[in-house]
Design an enzyme around this catalytic site. Sequence first.
Site, PDB file in Angstrom:
ATOM      1  N   ASN A  70       0.920  -1.159  -0.053  1.00  0.00           N
ATOM      2  CA  ASN A  70       0.008   0.094   0.025  1.00  0.00           C
ATOM      3  C   ASN A  70       0.754   1.269   0.047  1.00  0.00           C
ATOM      4  O   ASN A  70       1.920   1.348   0.659  1.00  0.00           O
ATOM      5  CB  ASN A  70      -0.790  -0.137   0.921  1.00  0.00           C
ATOM      6  N   SER A  82       5.673   4.995   8.490  1.00  0.00           N
ATOM      7  CA  SER A  82       5.038   4.720   7.508  1.00  0.00           C
ATOM      8  C   SER A  82       5.964   5.178   6.198  1.00  0.00           C
ATOM      9  O   SER A  82       6.309   6.237   6.314  1.00  0.00           O
ATOM     10  CB  SER A  82       3.665   5.581   7.274  1.00  0.00           C
ATOM     11  N   ASN A 109       4.884   5.983   3.467  1.00  0.00           N
ATOM     12  CA  ASN A 109       4.349   6.625   2.619  1.00  0.00           C
ATOM     13  C   ASN A 109       4.090   8.261   2.602  1.00  0.00           C
ATOM     14  O   ASN A 109       3.338   8.750   1.763  1.00  0.00           O
ATOM     15  CB  ASN A 109       2.965   5.744   2.280  1.00  0.00           C
ATOM     16  N   THR A 110       4.688   8.660   3.612  1.00  0.00           N
ATOM     17  CA  THR A 110       4.748   9.919   3.886  1.00  0.00           C
ATOM     18  C   THR A 110       6.167  10.458   3.816  1.00  0.00           C
ATOM     19  O   THR A 110       7.028   9.806   4.476  1.00  0.00           O
ATOM     20  CB  THR A 110       3.969  10.719   5.178  1.00  0.00           C
ATOM     21  N   LYS A 150       5.646   3.635  17.102  1.00  0.00           N
ATOM     22  CA  LYS A 150       5.452   2.539  16.043  1.00  0.00           C
ATOM     23  C   LYS A 150       7.005   2.583  15.099  1.00  0.00           C
ATOM     24  O   LYS A 150       6.833   3.823  14.628  1.00  0.00           O
ATOM     25  CB  LYS A 150       4.132   2.552  15.361  1.00  0.00           C
ATOM     26  N   ASN A 183       5.925  -1.810  11.608  1.00  0.00           N
ATOM     27  CA  ASN A 183       5.042  -1.135  10.384  1.00  0.00           C
ATOM     28  C   ASN A 183       5.401  -1.868   8.992  1.00  0.00           C
ATOM     29  O   ASN A 183       6.060  -3.082   9.186  1.00  0.00           O
ATOM     30  CB  ASN A 183       5.305   0.397  10.005  1.00  0.00           C
TER      31      ASN A 183
HETATM   32  C1  LIG Z   1      -3.126  -0.966   3.799  1.00  0.00           C
HETATM   33  C2  LIG Z   1      -2.670  -0.683   4.745  1.00  0.00           C
HETATM   34  C3  LIG Z   1      -2.460   0.511   5.418  1.00  0.00           C
HETATM   35  C4  LIG Z   1      -2.014   0.876   6.861  1.00  0.00           C
HETATM   36  N1  LIG Z   1      -2.095   2.288   7.475  1.00  0.00           N
HETATM   37  C5  LIG Z   1      -1.474   2.176   8.529  1.00  0.00           C
HETATM   38  C6  LIG Z   1      -1.530   3.254   9.372  1.00  0.00           C
HETATM   39  O1  LIG Z   1      -2.331   4.252   8.855  1.00  0.00           O
HETATM   40  N2  LIG Z   1      -0.920   3.534  10.281  1.00  0.00           N
HETATM   41  C7  LIG Z   1       0.109   2.685  10.767  1.00  0.00           C
HETATM   42  O2  LIG Z   1       0.559   2.956  11.851  1.00  0.00           O
HETATM   43  N3  LIG Z   1      -0.008   1.357  10.274  1.00  0.00           N
HETATM   44  C8  LIG Z   1      -0.507   1.287   9.082  1.00  0.00           C
HETATM   45  N4  LIG Z   1      -0.234   0.121   8.398  1.00  0.00           N
HETATM   46  C9  LIG Z   1       0.515  -1.021   8.915  1.00  0.00           C
HETATM   47  C10 LIG Z   1      -0.060  -1.961   9.824  1.00  0.00           C
HETATM   48  O3  LIG Z   1      -0.642  -1.434  10.820  1.00  0.00           O
HETATM   49  C11 LIG Z   1       0.792  -2.948  10.013  1.00  0.00           C
HETATM   50  O4  LIG Z   1       1.869  -2.459  11.036  1.00  0.00           O
HETATM   51  C12 LIG Z   1       1.716  -3.810   9.034  1.00  0.00           C
HETATM   52  O5  LIG Z   1       0.756  -3.818   7.840  1.00  0.00           O
HETATM   53  C13 LIG Z   1       2.416  -5.119   9.494  1.00  0.00           C
HETATM   54  O6  LIG Z   1       1.464  -5.964   9.816  1.00  0.00           O
HETATM   55  P1  LIG Z   1       0.673  -7.203   8.833  1.00  0.00           P
HETATM   56  O7  LIG Z   1       1.564  -7.757   8.300  1.00  0.00           O
HETATM   57  O8  LIG Z   1      -0.247  -7.820   9.855  1.00  0.00           O
HETATM   58  O9  LIG Z   1      -0.349  -6.285   8.126  1.00  0.00           O
HETATM   59  C14 LIG Z   1      -1.029  -0.172   7.264  1.00  0.00           C
HETATM   60  C15 LIG Z   1      -0.985  -1.356   6.650  1.00  0.00           C
HETATM   61  C16 LIG Z   1      -2.027  -1.635   5.313  1.00  0.00           C
HETATM   62  C17 LIG Z   1      -1.719  -2.860   4.810  1.00  0.00           C
END
Ligand SMILES: Cc1cc2nc3c(=O)[nH]c(=O)nc-3n(C[C@H](O)[C@H](O)[C@H](O)COP(=O)(O)O)c2cc1C
Length: 344
Positions: free
Chosen positions: A114, A181, A183-184, A223, A252
């Site tokens: 993403n 993140s 993406n910023t 985080k 993350n």
């Molecule tokens: C589509 C998407 C959007 C995410 N948006 C955020 C966010 O806004 N803030 C954040 O701290 N982490 C965000 N994450 C990261 C997740 O919270 C998590 O840390 C990361 O995806 C790893 O865990 P997972 O493998 O279970 O997805 C996002 C992840 C995905 C897939």
Amino acid sequence: MSLIPYALTRPFLFGLDPETAHDLTLDALARIQHTPLVRLITQRRIDDPVTVAGLRFPNRIGLAAGLDKNGRCIDGFASFGFGFIEVGTVTPRAQAGNAKPRLFRLPQASALINRLGFNNQGLDAFLANVQRARFRSRGGILGLNIGKNADTPIQRAADDYLLGLAGVYPHADYVTVNISSPNTKDLRALQSDAALETLLSVLDERREALAKQYGRRVPLFVKIAPDLDEEQVRVIAATLVKNHIDGVIATNTTIARDAVKGLPHAEQTGGLSGAPVFEPSNRVIRLLRAALRAPYPIIGVGGVMSGADARAKQEAGADLVQVYTGFIYKGPSLVTEAARALAR
Ligand SMILES: Cc1cc2nc3c(=O)[nH]c(=O)nc-3n(C[C@H](O)[C@H](O)[C@H](O)COP(=O)(O)O)c2cc1C
């Protein structure tokens, strides 16, 4: 077991563009969460109470940030049996995020990429949603995750986090400072020594003032990314402790692509989540646990697809575990499976 099996829902959702599937699901959850229809999706919450950072969590499995960025569906997600739910990332002002498409499935790898870029409706709308939720009054733990607007210069990042902290403080069980993140632009530079020290020291100071104002000290979690070397993790750990940060969320998404090379969408820009980030995130958890002895709180997240994966996070040193991508691929039964696996 909920009354609507995910085996039936998933093929329909996976037939849609990922962001459309996401929006439809959240719309449906928001619509039914405060109606009797919620019983169709309700699962028993596994009872495994544990105290972490002074908070009593009803069980050890949580929803990771980013699935419910605006906090619209807290009670809907609660019905799946999560012990804790983290919503956001919220930025002070509403923003659209990056251009679409910006969310991609890599099903062969049980992964997502993403580059949403903190699309959200801003702090005021977020707080209105959060205040409508009943989850906290039912014993659930609510984490509110804050970030910076894309058009706030990185030198002024602390201003955005301070606005976020002050806004969410009275409504949060804990607050997460998201500096990881991909993406910023430049956000992850906030993880580096001097920048992190500056940011965390002003947040710590403001938190002390807010604690006095509200008569309640809300734990602050930070985080971090999986893409950090050993030395960086050590410096971050020391900086967290020095600035009275109460816990760390690891991790993350990753910018690495080695685990998905050659797969469709693998070269899309953004953060990779799901199975490929499982080991990289466990590595960071182990490094953190070596630097921060128990009972320093660590929340493990990244690639949990099963109860056994959740256990592995615990064995790496995590006190609590969150899921995002695993929930998309495996569905709500993962919550119960992981909560059971984590219960000792
Ligand atoms: C589509 C998407 C959007 C995410 N948006 C955020 C966010 O806004 N803030 C954040 O701290 N982490 C965000 N994450 C990261 C997740 O919270 C998590 O840390 C990361 O995806 C790893 O865990 P997972 O493998 O279970 O997805 C996002 C992840 C995905 C897939």
